[in-house]
Design a protein around this motif. Sequence first.
Motif, PDB file in Angstrom:
ATOM      1  N   VAL A 295      64.340  57.384  41.542  1.00  0.00           N
ATOM      2  CA  VAL A 295      64.091  57.897  42.898  1.00  0.00           C
ATOM      3  C   VAL A 295      64.633  56.918  43.931  1.00  0.00           C
ATOM      4  O   VAL A 295      64.807  55.722  43.669  1.00  0.00           O
ATOM      5  N   GLU A 296      64.872  57.440  45.118  1.00  0.00           N
ATOM      6  CA  GLU A 296      65.325  56.616  46.232  1.00  0.00           C
ATOM      7  C   GLU A 296      64.109  56.258  47.082  1.00  0.00           C
ATOM      8  O   GLU A 296      63.395  57.146  47.553  1.00  0.00           O
ATOM      9  N   TRP A 297      63.877  54.970  47.255  1.00  0.00           N
ATOM     10  CA  TRP A 297      62.725  54.494  48.022  1.00  0.00           C
ATOM     11  C   TRP A 297      63.125  54.319  49.479  1.00  0.00           C
ATOM     12  O   TRP A 297      64.200  53.825  49.782  1.00  0.00           O
ATOM     13  N   HIS A 298      62.228  54.731  50.385  1.00  0.00           N
ATOM     14  CA  HIS A 298      62.464  54.646  51.826  1.00  0.00           C
ATOM     15  C   HIS A 298      61.368  53.791  52.452  1.00  0.00           C
ATOM     16  O   HIS A 298      60.224  53.802  52.003  1.00  0.00           O
ATOM     17  N   SER A 299      61.745  53.076  53.512  1.00  0.00           N
ATOM     18  CA  SER A 299      60.741  52.325  54.279  1.00  0.00           C
ATOM     19  C   SER A 299      60.984  52.600  55.758  1.00  0.00           C
ATOM     20  O   SER A 299      61.971  53.222  56.135  1.00  0.00           O
ATOM     21  N   ALA A 300      60.075  52.137  56.567  1.00  0.00           N
ATOM     22  CA  ALA A 300      60.163  52.391  58.000  1.00  0.00           C
ATOM     23  C   ALA A 300      61.459  51.805  58.563  1.00  0.00           C
ATOM     24  O   ALA A 300      61.891  50.731  58.136  1.00  0.00           O
ATOM     25  N   PRO A 301      62.065  52.505  59.507  1.00  0.00           N
ATOM     26  CA  PRO A 301      63.283  51.976  60.133  1.00  0.00           C
ATOM     27  C   PRO A 301      63.004  50.617  60.773  1.00  0.00           C
ATOM     28  O   PRO A 301      61.927  50.383  61.317  1.00  0.00           O
ATOM     29  N   GLY A 302      63.965  49.750  60.667  1.00  0.00           N
ATOM     30  CA  GLY A 302      63.838  48.436  61.293  1.00  0.00           C
ATOM     31  C   GLY A 302      63.245  47.370  60.403  1.00  0.00           C
ATOM     32  O   GLY A 302      63.174  46.205  60.789  1.00  0.00           O
ATOM     33  N   THR A 303      62.786  47.728  59.213  1.00  0.00           N
ATOM     34  CA  THR A 303      62.252  46.703  58.314  1.00  0.00           C
ATOM     35  C   THR A 303      63.389  46.144  57.467  1.00  0.00           C
ATOM     36  O   THR A 303      64.307  46.856  57.083  1.00  0.00           O
ATOM     37  N   GLU A 304      63.310  44.872  57.214  1.00  0.00           N
ATOM     38  CA  GLU A 304      64.318  44.192  56.408  1.00  0.00           C
ATOM     39  C   GLU A 304      63.906  44.231  54.945  1.00  0.00           C
ATOM     40  O   GLU A 304      62.719  44.310  54.622  1.00  0.00           O
ATOM     41  N   THR A 305      64.854  44.143  54.043  1.00  0.00           N
ATOM     42  CA  THR A 305      64.553  44.217  52.615  1.00  0.00           C
ATOM     43  C   THR A 305      63.691  43.062  52.140  1.00  0.00           C
ATOM     44  O   THR A 305      62.978  43.203  51.161  1.00  0.00           O
ATOM     45  N   HIS A 306      63.712  41.937  52.824  1.00  0.00           N
ATOM     46  CA  HIS A 306      62.898  40.795  52.404  1.00  0.00           C
ATOM     47  C   HIS A 306      61.485  40.828  53.002  1.00  0.00           C
ATOM     48  O   HIS A 306      60.641  40.042  52.620  1.00  0.00           O
ATOM     49  N   GLU A 307      61.213  41.745  53.922  1.00  0.00           N
ATOM     50  CA  GLU A 307      59.898  41.842  54.553  1.00  0.00           C
ATOM     51  C   GLU A 307      58.926  42.651  53.697  1.00  0.00           C
ATOM     52  O   GLU A 307      59.332  43.574  52.988  1.00  0.00           O
ATOM     53  N   GLU A 308      57.647  42.319  53.818  1.00  0.00           N
ATOM     54  CA  GLU A 308      56.615  43.138  53.168  1.00  0.00           C
ATOM     55  C   GLU A 308      56.576  44.487  53.875  1.00  0.00           C
ATOM     56  O   GLU A 308      56.549  44.562  55.096  1.00  0.00           O
ATOM     57  N   ARG A 309      56.585  45.568  53.088  1.00  0.00           N
ATOM     58  CA  ARG A 309      56.582  46.891  53.695  1.00  0.00           C
ATOM     59  C   ARG A 309      56.075  47.929  52.701  1.00  0.00           C
ATOM     60  O   ARG A 309      56.069  47.691  51.499  1.00  0.00           O
ATOM     61  N   VAL A 310      55.677  49.068  53.221  1.00  0.00           N
ATOM     62  CA  VAL A 310      55.303  50.214  52.393  1.00  0.00           C
ATOM     63  C   VAL A 310      56.564  51.040  52.187  1.00  0.00           C
ATOM     64  O   VAL A 310      57.333  51.257  53.114  1.00  0.00           O
ATOM     65  N   GLU A 311      56.764  51.490  50.949  1.00  0.00           N
ATOM     66  CA  GLU A 311      57.926  52.309  50.628  1.00  0.00           C
ATOM     67  C   GLU A 311      57.443  53.637  50.058  1.00  0.00           C
ATOM     68  O   GLU A 311      56.442  53.680  49.349  1.00  0.00           O
ATOM     69  N   ILE A 312      58.153  54.708  50.395  1.00  0.00           N
ATOM     70  CA  ILE A 312      57.820  56.014  49.839  1.00  0.00           C
ATOM     71  C   ILE A 312      59.061  56.631  49.210  1.00  0.00           C
ATOM     72  O   ILE A 312      60.190  56.303  49.571  1.00  0.00           O
ATOM     73  N   ALA A 313      58.821  57.515  48.252  1.00  0.00           N
ATOM     74  CA  ALA A 313      59.890  58.289  47.610  1.00  0.00           C
ATOM     75  C   ALA A 313      59.447  59.743  47.565  1.00  0.00           C
ATOM     76  O   ALA A 313      58.277  60.031  47.304  1.00  0.00           O
ATOM     77  N   TYR A 314      60.371  60.627  47.835  1.00  0.00           N
ATOM     78  CA  TYR A 314      60.076  62.055  47.805  1.00  0.00           C
ATOM     79  C   TYR A 314      60.260  62.566  46.386  1.00  0.00           C
ATOM     80  O   TYR A 314      61.268  62.302  45.747  1.00  0.00           O
ATOM     81  N   LEU A 315      59.265  63.296  45.904  1.00  0.00           N
ATOM     82  CA  LEU A 315      59.254  63.824  44.541  1.00  0.00           C
ATOM     83  C   LEU A 315      59.344  65.346  44.575  1.00  0.00           C
ATOM     84  O   LEU A 315      59.156  65.962  45.633  1.00  0.00           O
ATOM     85  N   PRO A 316      59.605  65.967  43.431  1.00  0.00           N
ATOM     86  CA  PRO A 316      59.690  67.436  43.385  1.00  0.00           C
ATOM     87  C   PRO A 316      58.401  68.107  43.878  1.00  0.00           C
ATOM     88  O   PRO A 316      57.308  67.556  43.746  1.00  0.00           O
ATOM     89  N   GLY A 317      58.562  69.279  44.448  1.00  0.00           N
ATOM     90  CA  GLY A 317      57.409  70.063  44.885  1.00  0.00           C
ATOM     91  C   GLY A 317      56.714  69.528  46.118  1.00  0.00           C
ATOM     92  O   GLY A 317      55.575  69.876  46.394  1.00  0.00           O
ATOM     93  N   GLY A 318      57.394  68.657  46.878  1.00  0.00           N
ATOM     94  CA  GLY A 318      56.802  68.101  48.087  1.00  0.00           C
ATOM     95  C   GLY A 318      55.890  66.911  47.849  1.00  0.00           C
ATOM     96  O   GLY A 318      55.294  66.396  48.780  1.00  0.00           O
ATOM     97  N   ALA A 319      55.782  66.474  46.613  1.00  0.00           N
ATOM     98  CA  ALA A 319      54.944  65.308  46.295  1.00  0.00           C
ATOM     99  C   ALA A 319      55.620  64.033  46.808  1.00  0.00           C
ATOM    100  O   ALA A 319      56.821  64.019  47.104  1.00  0.00           O
ATOM    101  N   VAL A 320      54.845  62.972  46.904  1.00  0.00           N
ATOM    102  CA  VAL A 320      55.340  61.691  47.409  1.00  0.00           C
ATOM    103  C   VAL A 320      54.785  60.562  46.557  1.00  0.00           C
ATOM    104  O   VAL A 320      53.630  60.597  46.140  1.00  0.00           O
TER     105      VAL A 320
END
Length: 98
Positions: free
Chosen positions: A28-53
């Motif tokens: 899956v492709e993980w997404h985080s909030a715009p403006g966050t750097e890859t080295h920063e602590e952040r929450v990441e989400i991925a979209y799954l089939p059927g609208g799941a996350v």
Amino acid sequence: MAEEANEDVKARKERERDELYALDISDVEWHSAPGTETHEERVEIAYLPGGAVAMRSSLDPDTVLRYTEAEWRAFVLGARDGEFDLEERPRAEDVVSE
């Protein structure tokens, strides 16, 4: 009759959860909030089939929580409505012992 309906709902939700956690999400492709750097602590989400996350912390990428479309929608609407706003609490270093 109502008890039977509750059992049916419970069984359906368990089945949905089991199916969701059985999904292979290794690609899956993980997404985080715009403006966050890859080295920063952040929450990441991925979209799954059927609208799941799926959701994880960048600090612990092996621990992944998964939500059905209905659960995710309820969370997002609640967050927008302020249900999860934290009240200001004193930090441990701000508390003075007597």
